[in-house]
Design an enzyme around this catalytic site. Structure first.
Site: not given
Ligand code: IFM
Length: 434
Positions: A156, A349
């Site tokens: 990210e 994710e």
């Molecule tokens: O916890 C985070 C992760 O580190 C990166 N993506 C979003 C998740 C939830 O906020």
């Protein structure tokens, strides 16, 4: 609890679960500091005043966590390698043991090489950090490459730029607004250099984990539509366009430092798959005269957009709207936008924060999103895997321990792990797909 079985996914589809080093490892006194250690030491930066000094103490309890992975039955485990720990005594040995144990459990290790915990003293505003990153990546590949086949360069970069460098609510805590753009460029460059370093080490399965969100206009009014278009460029195209098309969206290349044209050739080094982190859509409106916020993010006045709450959908404990169809929309949009320049996609994710061990809300969220993913595949998007965020409740950055994303509950006083109802649900889902 959903009762209809989830439809069958293509053979070979990868089911996984994700974590990151800073959020679970703890043992902060056994590694060099990162920008996150410095940030959390500043009063008022983390909601509950906590730090990740102990977190889930995964560094000392990783065997227990690998056993939880094995029992869950996942094909793959996405974790991150901490750059500060790799520079510390004992760090490389730790990742050796972790990778050995994950492999021995029959699970594919999928390390992310940067998940926001930059060594203190380094700075993404400096171009040199990209070169330092490539050196570190070569070291990790030399150490783990005999057992690791699949790599993720960055997690990210959009959030790390926006929250950490533009708005100052994440480490390193800078509020540079559009002057944060060099941090984006240098992370992209770091990605491209890392791909080259990994290829030189023989890697053939490389991706990146980019966050994406459908940017929904607050209304059909022109001003709202334009603002949503701008937000879409910033969140969805600023990183994907250079990676997949070898160019910045119109008007942004001029704001980047250095010889952008030469850098873009490095940035666009082909990857083997494209990772998408999806949580929720974002509703965007025309600029307003006061700060606006939605889903836990507040933006100041003076930006060319404002954030508005998404209405008509349930929300998680974090206040994020639950919109599974947003995932289908996002994936078909990416496919339409990038065509054959988009490599196979992996959802790196997806998850939600809810309290409780009998977490029926999480099951409903995950069930809805897995079905939405299946719809995207049925619509022709080539998706090869899905990783739940996260295996464990953990340190949720500026929210500290107040948000629980885990399939496994962690009691942060005793560090006891307790699998939640969603853990059993995911296990059943994976078994049923075999
Ligand atoms: O916890 C985070 C992760 O580190 C990166 N993506 C979003 C998740 C939830 O906020």
């Amino acid at each position: 609890m959903a009762t209809n079985p989830v439809p069958r996914f293509p053979a070979g589809f990868l089911w996984g679960v994700s974590t990151s080093a800073h959020q679970i490892e703890g043992a902060a006194d056994e590694r060099e500091p990162s920008v996150w250690d410095a940030f959390t030491a500043r009063p008022g930066r983390v909601r509950d005043g906590s730090t990740a000094a102990v977190a889930c103490d995964h560094y000392h309890r990783h065997r227990e966590d690998v056993a939880l992975l094995a029992e869950l039955g996942v094909d793959a485990y996405r974790f991150s390698v901490s750059w500060p720990r790799m520079r510390s005594k004992g760090g490389p040995d730790f990742y050796d043991r972790l990778v050995d144990d994950v492999c021995a459990a029959g699970v594919r290790p999928v390390p992310t090489l940067f998940h926001w915990d930059l060594p203190l003293g380094l700075d993404w505003l400096q171009r040199d950090t990209a070169e330092r990153f490539a050196e570190y990546v070569s070291n990790v590949a030399a150490r783990l490459g005999d057992r690791v086949a699949t790599w993720i360069t960055l997690n990210e970069p959009a959030e790390h730029t926006l929250l950490g460098h533009a708005l100052g609510v994440h480490a390193p805590g800078r509020r540079l607004l559009f002057d944060a753009l060099p941090a984006a460029h240098h992370q992209l460059l770091a990605h491209g250099l890392a791909v080259r370093a990994l290829r030189a080490a023989g890697a053939t399965d490389i991706g990146i984990a980019n966050s994406h969100t459908p940017a929904w206009p607050a209304s059909p009014d022109r001003a709202d539509m334009e603002a949503a278009g701008f937000y879409d460029v910033l969140l969805n195209r600023l990183f994907a366009d250079p990676l997949l098309l070898g160019r910045y969206p119109e008007g942004l290349g001029e704001l980047m430092p250095g010889d952008v044209r030469a850098d873009l050739r490095v940035i666009a080094e082909p990857v083997d798959w494209y990772g998408v982190n999806y949580y929720a859509p974002t509703r965007v409106g025309a600029p307003q005269e006061t700060e606006t916020g939605a889903g836990g993010v507040t933006v100041p006045a003076g930006l060319p957009f404002s954030l508005r709450p998404v209405e008509g959908h349930p929300v998680t404990d974090f206040g994020w709207p639950v919109v599974p169809a947003g995932l289908t929309e996002l994936l078909t949009t990416l496919r339409d936008r990038y065509g054959d320049r988009l490599p196979p996609v992996v959802i790196t994710e997806n998850g939600c924060s809810y309290e409780g061990i009998d977490d029926q809300d999480r099951i409903a969220y995950l069930d809805g999103h897995v079905r939405a993913l299946h719809e995207a595949i049925a619509a022709g998007v080539d998706v090869r895997g899905y990783f739940v965020w996260s295996l464990l409740d953990n340190f949720e950055w500026a929210e500290g321990y107040t948000r629980r994303f885990g399939l496994v509950h962690v009691d942060f006083a005793t560090l006891r792990r307790t699998p939640k109802a969603s853990y059993a649900w995911y296990r059943e889902l994976i078994l049923a797909q075999r």
